[in-house]
Write an enzyme that holds these catalytic residues in place. Structure first.
Site, PDB file in Angstrom:
ATOM      1  N   LYS A  81       1.173  -1.161  -0.009  1.00  0.00           N
ATOM      2  CA  LYS A  81      -0.089  -0.443  -0.193  1.00  0.00           C
ATOM      3  C   LYS A  81       1.165   1.277  -0.001  1.00  0.00           C
ATOM      4  CE  LYS A  81      -4.088   1.498   2.995  1.00  0.00           C
ATOM      5  NZ  LYS A  81      -4.893   1.972   4.072  1.00  0.00           N
ATOM      6  N   SER A 156      -9.575   1.136   3.025  1.00  0.00           N
ATOM      7  CA  SER A 156      -8.761   1.972   1.738  1.00  0.00           C
ATOM      8  C   SER A 156      -7.978   1.124   0.946  1.00  0.00           C
ATOM      9  CB  SER A 156      -8.384   3.070   2.534  1.00  0.00           C
ATOM     10  OG  SER A 156      -7.310   2.623   3.620  1.00  0.00           O
ATOM     11  N   SER A 180     -10.058  -1.570   6.277  1.00  0.00           N
ATOM     12  CA  SER A 180      -9.073  -0.871   5.383  1.00  0.00           C
ATOM     13  C   SER A 180      -7.906  -2.339   4.629  1.00  0.00           C
ATOM     14  CB  SER A 180      -8.800   0.308   5.623  1.00  0.00           C
ATOM     15  OG  SER A 180      -9.194   1.355   5.395  1.00  0.00           O
TER      16      SER A 180
END
Lengths: 493, 95
Positions: A81, A156, A180
């Site tokens: 990420k 996310s 997330s």
């Protein structure tokens, strides 16, 4: 020669390299070819790190050629990420304020993956600063769900989830503050885990809410999830909240079965109005599978968890507003041009650099912490947090694992909820209480509704990742679902 | 508790966000929508409940007070928007 990474597991890759069936360079090239073929449709990445990948693969191939023992993730293409620092990459958090930020040090969890032989293929798209549940809040455009390109991959950590789902990476790391990792895992049909708070060092992940954030893996199988957890967990002197707690060899203990395991279905959360009845039915079918394997199934209520959402939308933004104060246009990140003085520089750099959801959360958090409102909001939310912890403690007296769906719905259409923050916030209703309590939880694919994946949410006691992996593995083996998205199976590379 | 336009402007200043007028108006509506949800916890009687600040079972982590290697100055300055003489450069400070 290129290989289909959507069918190869981390263990198979390492063993195949050791046996000379293929090389780590083959694997890196296969991942890069797949990214080249799919990225235009999916947009999972902010940055593809071909050079770093080929260098790392060459080092693994050198080890193999020298007959040295290979580390556990040798030659495995992985993605991170874009809120995790890695030297040689930018770490943008999908924000204009950090668009050109170049990492000056490595995130510990990333470093541990690379030291275990993993091959970094790229940095993944996300909701800006991890604020969101759809990856639509990225300054660089949304990520598309490999199961249906008109739909969101969740968020996310949507880019990490989509990359693994589409076979562009074999493993990925995300961060989970209120769901997330797990919610995008559910929406993309991947195995997605949030470890116990303190299991994995947070050093080098850009902080959102420091008392809630935790790094964890995405994978196609439970075994790879277990393998990755063993690699990334452990005490780190650079994160004072990381804990020195021995972790079992999860890939070994996960095979112990669920005979006599006490599984509690969380009745009141399952009954929530916003939960799609077909998602609920899918979850109950999975519970039946566990019962068929010898688990003892019962029901339990977590009444305070109904207040998890409001408590989270005070505590999360409060901590975020404090953490994001560092983006001031002075030391790094976007600086507004022609500022008259320092105050003007702060005001304009921040307003220009942060996107709408970041501004919303900073405002909400600053308000909740401001004079006159602190007790009514932040103080009250911290007490709700105590009640939620007590609910879990009580439930874990009678049960070893608690079950809900991971997300109340399957993947929604891009644009469907982006203009309605409150409706978007409800996507995390099942995952938020876990972060507030600091316990571990995993989402495992448990079927399809309208051709879209549903996730089974398994929650466990603090530091009892072993029981979660055992439950998830037993279910996965018995259910034997094919969770390759149509996009990945159709592709010839 | 509804938030007024004046409060939105005050909070924006505290948060060092130079918002445009239309952003202030939008945020007032959005924040009030969110606060309606959040205000549900105001109804709870939480007398005598201790607040939880974190979920980690640890307190007061310390390390020996010894100097450790840190980021070289050049690396710390690498992302600086403006720098001069090995320092971050900023516009004039105060009046």
């Amino acid at each position: 020669m290129t290989h289909d990474l959507s069918t190869l597991t981390a263990g198979r890759i390492r063993d195949g390299i050791a046996a000379g069936d293929f090389t780590a360079t083959d694997m890196a090239e296969s991942a890069l070819a797949r990214i080249a073929a799919l990225e235009g449709d999916v947009h999972a990445f902010n940055e593809v790190t071909a050079g770093l990948a080929l260098d790392a693969a060459a080092r693994v191939d050198d080890l193999a050629a020298a007959g040295e023992p290979l580390p556990p993730l040798a030659g495995v293409p992985v993605a991170f990420k874009d809120n995790m620092n890695l030297r040689g990459t930018n770490t943008s958090c999908s924000s204009l304020i950090l668009e050109s930020y170049s990492s000056v040090y490595d995130c510990t969890a990333v470093r541990r993956m690379l030291d275990a032989g993993a091959v970094p293929v790229g940095k993944c798209n996300m909701d800006e600063f991890a604020f969101g549940s759809s990856t639509e809040n990225s300054a660089f455009g949304p990520t598309h769900n490999p199961w249906d390109l008109d739909r969101v991959p969740g968020g996310s950590s949507g880019g990490s989830a989509a990359a693994v789902s589409a076979g562009m990476a074999v493993l990925a790391l995300g961060s989970d503050t209120g769901g997330s990792i797990r919610q995008p895992g559910a929406l993309t049909g991947t195995v997605a885990m949030k470890p116990t708070y303190g299991r994995v060092s947070r050093y080098g992940v850009v902080a959102f809410a420091s008392s809630l954030d935790q790094i964890g893996p995405f994978s196609k199988t439970v075994e790879e999830c277990a393998l990755t957890l063993n690699v990334i967990c452990g005490k780190d002197p650079m994160d004072a909240t990381s804990v020195d707690m021995p972790m079992q060899d999860l890939a070994a203990t996960m095979r112990d079965g669920v005979e006599g395991l006490r599984v509690g279905v969380v009745r009141d959360l399952m009954a929530l109005e916003g939960c799609d009845p077909r998602v609920r039915a899918c979850t109950m079918d999975a519970v039946e599978v566990l019962a068929g394997l010898g688990a003892e199934v019962g029901e339990v209520d977590l009444p305070s968890c109904m207040y998890g959402m409001p408590a989270y939308y005070i505590i999360g933004p409060a901590e975020a507003s404090s953490n994001l104060a560092r983006f001031d246009g002075i030391r790094y990140g976007h600086r507004a041009e022609g500022a008259e003085d320092v105050m003007d520089l702060y005001l304009r750099s921040r307003a220009e650099g942060f996107g709408p959801e970041s501004i919303r959360r900073i405002m909400l958090g600053t308000y909740a912490l401001s004079a006159g409102y602190y007790d009514a909001y932040y103080g009250q939310a911290q007490k709700v947090r105590t009640l939620i912890i007590r609910d879990f403690e009580k439930a874990f007296c009678d049960y070893d694992v608690l079950v809900t769906p991971t997300s109340p719905t399957v993947a929604f259409k891009i644009g469907e909820k982006s203009s309605d923050p409150v409706s978007m916030y409800l996507s995390d209703v099942y995952t938020i209480p876990v972060n507030l309590a600091g316990i571990p939880a995993v989402s495992v694919p448990c079927g399809l509704v309208d051709g879209l994946p549903v996730g089974l949410h398994l929650m466990g006691r603090h530091f009892d990742e072993a029981t979660l992996m055992r439950t998830a593995y037993s279910y996965e083996k018995a259910a034997a679902l094919d969770m390759r998205p149509p996009l990945a199976s159709a592709l010839g590379v | 508790m509804a938030i007024s336009e004046e409060q939105v402007r005050h909070v924006a200043t505290l948060a060092r966000l130079g918002l445009r007028d239309e952003q202030v108006a939008e945020l007032q509506v959005e924040l009030n929508d969110i606060l309606v949800q959040i205000d549900r916890i105001q109804a709870l009687d939480l007398t005598g409940v201790e607040p939880t600040t974190h979920a980690a079972a640890i307190t007061n982590v310390t390390r020996p007070d010894v100097v450790r290697p840190c980021l070289p100055r050049s690396e710390a300055l690498r992302n600086a928007p403006e720098q001069q003489d090995g320092a971050f450069l900023i516009p004039k400070f105060g009046g």
